[in-house]
Design an enzyme around this catalytic site. Sequence first.
Site, PDB file in Angstrom:
ATOM      1  N   ALA A   1      -2.735   1.131  -4.471  1.00  0.00           N
ATOM      2  CA  ALA A   1      -1.927   0.119  -4.307  1.00  0.00           C
ATOM      3  C   ALA A   1      -2.274  -0.168  -5.275  1.00  0.00           C
ATOM      4  CB  ALA A   1      -2.051  -0.231  -3.595  1.00  0.00           C
ATOM      5  N   CYS A   2      -1.784   0.170  -6.797  1.00  0.00           N
ATOM      6  CA  CYS A   2      -1.921  -0.479  -8.238  1.00  0.00           C
ATOM      7  C   CYS A   2      -0.688  -1.869  -7.974  1.00  0.00           C
ATOM      8  CB  CYS A   2      -1.788   0.845  -8.895  1.00  0.00           C
ATOM      9  SG  CYS A   2       0.338   0.996  -9.889  1.00  0.00           S
ATOM     10  N   SER A   3      -0.899  -2.423  -9.281  1.00  0.00           N
ATOM     11  CA  SER A   3      -0.501  -3.671  -9.772  1.00  0.00           C
ATOM     12  C   SER A   3       1.599  -3.289  -9.703  1.00  0.00           C
ATOM     13  CB  SER A   3      -1.135  -4.570 -10.525  1.00  0.00           C
ATOM     14  OG  SER A   3      -0.698  -3.687 -11.552  1.00  0.00           O
TER      15      SER A   3
ATOM     16  N   THR B   1      -0.417   4.082  -8.419  1.00  0.00           N
ATOM     17  CA  THR B   1      -1.180   4.708  -6.975  1.00  0.00           C
ATOM     18  C   THR B   1      -0.275   6.175  -6.178  1.00  0.00           C
ATOM     19  OG1 THR B   1       0.050   2.516  -6.603  1.00  0.00           O
ATOM     20  CG2 THR B   1       0.059   4.463  -4.876  1.00  0.00           C
TER      21      THR B   1
END
Length: 104
Positions: A8-10, A16
């Site tokens: 999960a990326c920002s 992601t």
Amino acid sequence: MKIVGITACSAGIAHTYIAKEKLEQAAKDCGDTIHIETQGTIGTEDALKLEDIKEADVVLLAVDVKVTGRERFKGKKIVQISTDTAIQSPNKLMKKLHSALNVK
């Protein structure tokens, strides 16, 4: 080695999915089994099953944000890294996991 995890990326978009692909390829190259759940802008995809989590040797969280469902991993060895680490050094990461868990 059996690995489960979450990416999960920002932004919940590119990193992601790139992190997932890189980790899956690195695990495959090491002969490991891996199942990665993504938590992105469109929600959760490839959700982990409780059986997969139960059988896993390690939980790998390649995340830049808070993820949901961490309670599922209670009692498991958890390694948390950034998505950048997963993307830039996935093979090195797998070697470190093998070393830390005494897996050849």
